[in-house]
Design a protein around this motif. Structure first.
Motif, PDB file in Angstrom:
ATOM      1  N   GLN A  33      27.368  13.760 -35.406  1.00 33.74           N
ATOM      2  CA  GLN A  33      26.372  12.700 -35.518  1.00 33.74           C
ATOM      3  C   GLN A  33      25.240  12.886 -34.515  1.00 33.74           C
ATOM      4  OE1 GLN A  33      29.256   9.472 -35.061  1.00 33.74           O
ATOM      5  NE2 GLN A  33      28.687   8.702 -37.093  1.00 33.74           N
ATOM      6  N   VAL A  34      25.580  13.269 -33.297  1.00 30.22           N
ATOM      7  CA  VAL A  34      24.550  13.510 -32.284  1.00 30.22           C
ATOM      8  C   VAL A  34      23.688  14.711 -32.666  1.00 30.22           C
ATOM      9  CG1 VAL A  34      24.131  13.988 -29.842  1.00 30.22           C
ATOM     10  CG2 VAL A  34      26.027  12.504 -30.510  1.00 30.22           C
ATOM     11  N   ALA A  35      24.325  15.759 -33.208  1.00 28.40           N
ATOM     12  CA  ALA A  35      23.576  16.948 -33.612  1.00 28.40           C
ATOM     13  C   ALA A  35      22.629  16.633 -34.763  1.00 28.40           C
ATOM     14  CB  ALA A  35      24.543  18.065 -34.004  1.00 28.40           C
ATOM     15  N   LEU A  36      23.047  15.776 -35.690  1.00 33.23           N
ATOM     16  CA  LEU A  36      22.174  15.393 -36.793  1.00 33.23           C
ATOM     17  C   LEU A  36      20.969  14.607 -36.292  1.00 33.23           C
ATOM     18  CD1 LEU A  36      24.757  14.366 -39.564  1.00 33.23           C
ATOM     19  CD2 LEU A  36      23.181  16.316 -39.607  1.00 33.23           C
ATOM     20  N   ARG A  37      21.176  13.737 -35.315  1.00 32.16           N
ATOM     21  CA  ARG A  37      20.055  13.000 -34.754  1.00 32.16           C
ATOM     22  C   ARG A  37      19.076  13.944 -34.066  1.00 32.16           C
ATOM     23  NH1 ARG A  37      22.400   9.847 -31.160  1.00 32.16           N
ATOM     24  NH2 ARG A  37      22.678   8.053 -32.515  1.00 32.16           N
ATOM     25  N   ALA A  38      19.586  14.891 -33.302  1.00 30.90           N
ATOM     26  CA  ALA A  38      18.715  15.855 -32.625  1.00 30.90           C
ATOM     27  C   ALA A  38      17.920  16.687 -33.624  1.00 30.90           C
ATOM     28  CB  ALA A  38      19.541  16.760 -31.719  1.00 30.90           C
ATOM     29  N   GLN A  39      18.561  17.058 -34.735  1.00 30.27           N
ATOM     30  CA  GLN A  39      17.873  17.827 -35.771  1.00 30.27           C
ATOM     31  C   GLN A  39      16.787  16.989 -36.448  1.00 30.27           C
ATOM     32  OE1 GLN A  39      20.374  19.045 -39.019  1.00 30.27           O
ATOM     33  NE2 GLN A  39      18.997  20.700 -39.656  1.00 30.27           N
ATOM     34  N   ARG A  40      17.109  15.722 -36.694  1.00 30.10           N
ATOM     35  CA  ARG A  40      16.125  14.838 -37.337  1.00 30.10           C
ATOM     36  C   ARG A  40      14.915  14.618 -36.437  1.00 30.10           C
ATOM     37  NH1 ARG A  40      15.875   9.405 -36.730  1.00 30.10           N
ATOM     38  NH2 ARG A  40      17.998   9.369 -35.886  1.00 30.10           N
ATOM     39  N   LEU A  41      15.134  14.567 -35.126  1.00 31.10           N
ATOM     40  CA  LEU A  41      14.036  14.349 -34.184  1.00 31.10           C
ATOM     41  C   LEU A  41      13.324  15.636 -33.803  1.00 31.10           C
ATOM     42  CD1 LEU A  41      15.754  11.750 -31.795  1.00 31.10           C
ATOM     43  CD2 LEU A  41      14.213  11.298 -33.715  1.00 31.10           C
ATOM     44  N   GLY A  42      13.844  16.764 -34.243  1.00 34.06           N
ATOM     45  CA  GLY A  42      13.216  18.037 -33.927  1.00 34.06           C
ATOM     46  C   GLY A  42      13.353  18.431 -32.469  1.00 34.06           C
ATOM     47  N   LEU A  43      14.485  18.129 -31.847  1.00 28.37           N
ATOM     48  CA  LEU A  43      14.691  18.415 -30.434  1.00 28.37           C
ATOM     49  C   LEU A  43      15.313  19.798 -30.240  1.00 28.37           C
ATOM     50  CD1 LEU A  43      16.175  14.966 -29.332  1.00 28.37           C
ATOM     51  CD2 LEU A  43      13.822  15.758 -29.055  1.00 28.37           C
ATOM     52  N   PRO A  44      14.995  20.481 -29.140  1.00 23.27           N
ATOM     53  CA  PRO A  44      15.661  21.760 -28.837  1.00 23.27           C
ATOM     54  C   PRO A  44      17.123  21.520 -28.484  1.00 23.27           C
ATOM     55  CG  PRO A  44      14.239  21.086 -27.027  1.00 23.27           C
ATOM     56  CD  PRO A  44      13.969  20.128 -28.137  1.00 23.27           C
ATOM     57  N   SER A  45      18.024  22.163 -29.183  1.00 28.29           N
ATOM     58  CA  SER A  45      19.454  21.883 -29.023  1.00 28.29           C
ATOM     59  C   SER A  45      20.265  23.082 -28.569  1.00 28.29           C
ATOM     60  CB  SER A  45      20.028  21.368 -30.356  1.00 28.29           C
ATOM     61  OG  SER A  45      19.795  22.312 -31.395  1.00 28.29           O
ATOM     62  N   ASP A  46      19.614  24.164 -28.140  1.00 35.21           N
ATOM     63  CA  ASP A  46      20.357  25.376 -27.787  1.00 35.21           C
ATOM     64  C   ASP A  46      20.824  25.381 -26.343  1.00 35.21           C
ATOM     65  OD1 ASP A  46      17.709  25.427 -27.020  1.00 35.21           O
ATOM     66  OD2 ASP A  46      17.582  27.619 -27.052  1.00 35.21           O
ATOM     67  N   LYS A  47      20.352  24.433 -25.509  1.00 38.34           N
ATOM     68  CA  LYS A  47      20.707  24.434 -24.087  1.00 38.34           C
ATOM     69  C   LYS A  47      21.601  23.271 -23.676  1.00 38.34           C
ATOM     70  CE  LYS A  47      18.102  28.006 -22.921  1.00 38.34           C
ATOM     71  NZ  LYS A  47      18.664  29.257 -22.379  1.00 38.34           N
TER      72      LYS A  47
END
Length: 453
Positions: free
Chosen positions: A132-146
């Motif tokens: 759920q957190v990863a989906l929110r980050a993807q929807r907001l276009g946030l960098p998620s690799d770090k």
């Protein structure tokens, strides 16, 4: 098995008692005592050592204390840094609350994703899954690799994993679902919330890790949980905003590292929360038609002035008891000011409904809005619009006098910067030097203020 020791703690003032009472003898609140199971003596002795981060106590004089500036680091959001007093302090414990859907998790996820590129971070979620957190980050276009993520509710496990990760900042979302193995009560209870917050606060002080804890709020908008929860943390922040408003205000209620009652403004968009660097320009988006009962006031929030529009509507009442409705300000103060207006202004409104609204969802708590509120009410009552370029601020006393407010010069300068040409203020707030392009009308009492408009 030894019987667990219990105590009773007041949720309003934090006082503790050995037995349950219907009324707290300290703050006189009714039905505010909750049962708390205490940890064992051995565990409590171990946990209480070095509560403030020092493992060996040392007595020293006040002159020997190091006065160097605390090494803050930015949250990557200027409005967030403003509320925190200039940035995040390593080893600090911060509690951020807000109503469901206000944007607490969104703001912290945005902040942590930006900080992850600069330093080790750890985001602990107990209410949502990692997907759920990863989906929110993807929807907001946030960098998620770090950003490092963890789904866990055991405080001991979280701290053990944090020892291996060595983060500089850690988010706990939320403190109401965390639990300690030594406490037998369910997660979310008074004892679990209090002991979990104290455990995390000790860990933050001892390891130098900044910990941000998310907290729920009660029906009246205050932080849920025992009052001692707010005592042990370093900063208490509330994210406020209604579901029908796109603006969110981040207000500091307690801050050991900066001024309290500071205000930050954010706008909720499809890409998450965006900070508003000039809130006055946002709240002054007035329509082309200028009606009765509308006036702009200058309020002081934290360390800066804020221009906000105030609207009033006065209408003949069909009820035996006319309504007094205040949105964004205190209803009791509205009733008091109407009494002052009747006594010292000669306007009788006991048969009129009075509605007051602060535009933009801002909540005004200072007394500097008194004069603007009364002038808006008079404008609606007389059906006489106030000048569009008029600015008003001042405190109204019970004797009808207009009292000065703090930072009057800064308020006038902010109004002049936004193009206002006239100002009605208290005589004590008359500027020492004329302000270019602005006529300042200084009044001493309510009668003079009514004549000025």
């Amino acid at each position: 098995m030894a019987k667990a020791k219990t105590a009773y703690v007041c949720n309003e003032c934090g006082a503790d008692f050995v037995r349950w009472l219907g009324q707290c003898t300290e703050c006189k609140a009714w039905n505010s005592l909750s049962e708390v199971r205490l940890a064992s003596a051995k565990t409590a002795a171990v946990e209480r050592r070095g509560f403030a981060g020092a493992t060996q106590a040392k007595v020293q004089t006040l002159a020997e204390v190091n006065l160097e500036d605390l090494p803050r680091f930015s949250s990557t959001y200027q409005e967030f840094d403003r509320v925190l007093g200039g940035g995040i302090v390593p080893g600090s414990a911060i509690l951020i609350g807000g109503s469901p859907g206000a944007g607490k998790s969104t703001l912290l996820l945005q902040t942590m994703c930006q900080l992850a590129a600069k330093m080790p971070t750890l985001y602990v979620t107990g209410e949502e899954s990692l997907q759920q957190v990863a989906l929110r980050a993807q929807r907001l276009g946030l960098p998620s690799d770090k950003l490092r993520m963890l789904a866990e509710t055991s405080v001991e496990t979280i701290c053990n994993l944090a020892d291996a990760e060595q983060p500089k900042i850690m988010v706990i979302d939320s403190i109401q679902v965390m639990h300690l193995a030594d406490i037998q009560s369910a997660p979310g209870s008074v004892s679990q919330v209090r002991e979990s917050a104290a455990y995390l606060t000790r860990y933050a002080k001892q390891k130098g890790v900044a910990i941000i804890m998310v907290g729920h709020v009660t029906k009246d908008g205050s932080l849920a949980g025992p009052k001692v929860l707010e005592h042990c943390i370093d900063a208490s922040i509330l994210l406020e905003g209604t579901a029908d408003s796109r603006f969110r205000t981040l207000r500091g209620h307690k801050n050991r590292f900066g001024p309290a009652n500071e205000l930050g403004v954010f706008a909720m968009t499809g890409q998450g929360l965006k900070e508003v660097s000039n809130p006055s320009a946002i709240f002054l988006q007035r329509g082309e038609e200028h009606g009765n009962g509308s006036v702009v006031m200058v309020i002081w929030e934290g360390t800066r002035p804020l221009l906000v529009e105030l609207q009033a509507l006065v209408d003949a009442s069909q009820l035996a008891n006319p309504r007094r409705v205040a949105v964004g300000t205190e209803a009791t103060r509205l009733a008091m000011l109407l009494a002052v207006l009747h006594r010292h202004g000669g306007l009788h409104m006991s048969d009129q409904d009075v509605f007051v609204n602060v535009v933009g969802g801002v909540r005004v708590t200072e007394t500097g809005a008194d004069l603007a509120l009364l002038l808006a009410i008079v404008s609606s009552f007389r059906e006489q619009p106030l000048p569009r370029d008029l600015i008003v601020f001042g405190e109204v006393g019970l004797a009808g006098e207009i009292r000065p407010v703090q930072n009057g010069q800064a308020r006038l300068n902010e109004a002049a910067k936004h193009g206002f040409k006239r100002a009605v203020v208290a005589a004590g707030n008359r500027p020492k030097e004329p302000i270019e392009g602005m006529e300042v009308i200084a009044v001493k009492n309510l009668q003079q203020a009514l004549e000025a408009i």
